[in-house]
Design an enzyme around this catalytic site. Sequence first.
Site, PDB file in Angstrom:
ATOM      1  N   HIS A 178       0.616  -1.193  -0.067  1.00  0.00           N
ATOM      2  CA  HIS A 178       0.149   0.152   0.124  1.00  0.00           C
ATOM      3  C   HIS A 178       1.219   1.274   0.180  1.00  0.00           C
ATOM      4  CE1 HIS A 178      -3.350  -2.786   1.696  1.00  0.00           C
ATOM      5  NE2 HIS A 178      -3.763  -2.476   1.102  1.00  0.00           N
ATOM      6  N   ASP A 250      -4.601  -5.781  -7.844  1.00  0.00           N
ATOM      7  CA  ASP A 250      -4.722  -5.227  -6.637  1.00  0.00           C
ATOM      8  C   ASP A 250      -5.215  -3.511  -6.501  1.00  0.00           C
ATOM      9  OD1 ASP A 250      -5.289  -4.851  -3.933  1.00  0.00           O
ATOM     10  OD2 ASP A 250      -2.935  -5.430  -3.275  1.00  0.00           O
TER      11      ASP A 250
END
Length: 485
Positions: A178, A250
Site C-alpha cells: 500500500h 490489486d
Amino acid sequence: MNVARLLLPVIRWDAENGFEGFRESIERGLELGVGGFILFGGEARAVRALTDELHRRAPHPLLIASDLERGAGQQFRGATPLPPAAALGSLDDEALAERAGELTAREARALGVNWIYAPVADVDLEPENPIIGVRAFGSAPDGVARQVAAWVRGCTRGGALSCAKHFPGHGRTVGDSHIERPTVRVSREQLEQDLAPFRAAIGAGVDSLMTAHVAYPALDPEGRPATLSPPIIGGLLRGELGYGGLVVTDAIIMEGMTEGGSEATASVEALAAGCDALLYPQDNEAVIAEVRAAVGDGRLPRERVEDALRRIAEAAERVAGPAGGGWGADDDRRWALETAVRTLRVCRGEPRLPAGRVRIEEIEDDGGGPWPPYPRHAFPAALQAAGVEVADDGAPLVVLYSDIRAWKGRPGISAAARARVRELTAAHPEATVVLFSHPRLASDIPTAGNLLAAWGGEGIMQEAAVAWLTGQTGGMVGLGGGLDR
C-alpha cells in the site's frame, strides 16, 4: 469498445451519509459504463438496496466486489463475520474452510455482491511481514494449498465468484505494498512454495486471481511488480500454470503499483502485461483516456483490451441475475462463534477472568493509516451480556489490540504497548492478558504470565474471547468491518 468496463471504482459507506457520499461517483460510473464497483462497509439492508439499484440501472451485468476474507460480516453490518484465515487454518479442517467459503458466498449473493476478493492464497513465510500475517491460512505451503482449494470449492457452491490473491505470493515481503513496492529476493525454486496455493486454487476452479504489487527478480529480472509484468502474468500464470480466467489488479491507488507515478499510465502497463480488470481507480476519466490513447498509438494492442473485456463480460454473465436468501441467520452466527472459540490459543499460564468486578485495561496498538481499527465495543458488551460487572474499581483484565493492518507499516507489538503490558503485569502478576493478534506475538510480551491469543481484533474474536473466559457461547454483538486487501 467500451474501455470503461475495465474499471471497478470504489463505493464506501459513511456512518453519517451512508453511500450518498459517493452518489456523484455512482452516477458517473453508471454513465460511463464501468464494469462494476468495489464496496466497503455498510448496513446490510442498505447494501442490498444499493446493489439492487446498481444492477437495475447498469447497461450490462455488473461485477459487484468486496473484500470478504473474514466473511460477509467483515464489511457489512448484519451479515455473519468469520475469524481470520490463520485462525481457521490452525484447525486444519478442510470441511470447515469449505463451509466458510460457502457461507461467505451465499450471504454475499443475498446482498447483491457477486465477486469476493478471497481467499488469500499467500503463505505466511515471513514473520516480519506487515500486511499478510493472520490473513493467510498458515505457514505450511501444502496446508495453505488445501485450505485455499476448499474455500474456493465452498465459494463456488455458494454462488459467487472467488478470487485468489495476491499472485504470485505476498507472504515473504517485509514491506506493505500500500505504501511501497516490496521486492522478494529468493530463487525461482523457493518461490514454488508461494505458488503452491495458487496452483491448488486453479485446480479447484478459482474464478479469478488478483496480482501483487510486488517485484520478484527471479521471475522478472527487470524488477517490475507482478501487476505490471508480462513474464509473470503472461509467462508464468497464463503459460506455465495454464490459467485462462480473469485477472484483476490489486488497487491501482497503491504505491506498489504506481511508485509515485500516474495511475493511468500504470493501468495501461497492467493491461499490456495481461491484467483484465482495473481495481479502485481514483480518476476514471483519466484512466479511460489513457487506455484509449494507448490503443490508438499502438502501445496497447486492441486485441489485448478486447480479450480483457471478454473475460469481464463472461464473469459477469456467470453471476448475473438476482440471488435469494438472507444473511446473519442464527445457526450461521452460532457456528461462526463456536468456530472462533475453538481457534483461541492459551500461550502461557492459566488465563481466567478475575473474581468479582472486572476493570478492562485496554491497550490500543492499531493506530496509523487512513482507516480506523475495528470497533472495540464488542468485548465489554459481551462481558456485560455474560453477567460480568465491568467497573473502574475492578480487578484488571488486560486486552491488547495489535492487528495486521494496511498502512500500519509493522507486524509486531510497539515498544509503547509492550511497556504498558510490563507495567500492568508488574503491578498485577496474576492478571490475564488477552492478545488480539497472532499467537506468535506472545514472545513480544514475556511478562504476561497468563496469556490468551485471539488472532485478531474483529468483533467476533472479541466475543469469542469472552465466551472462552466465561464458558458461554451466547448471541454475538460485535460486527466490526474491515478494510484490508
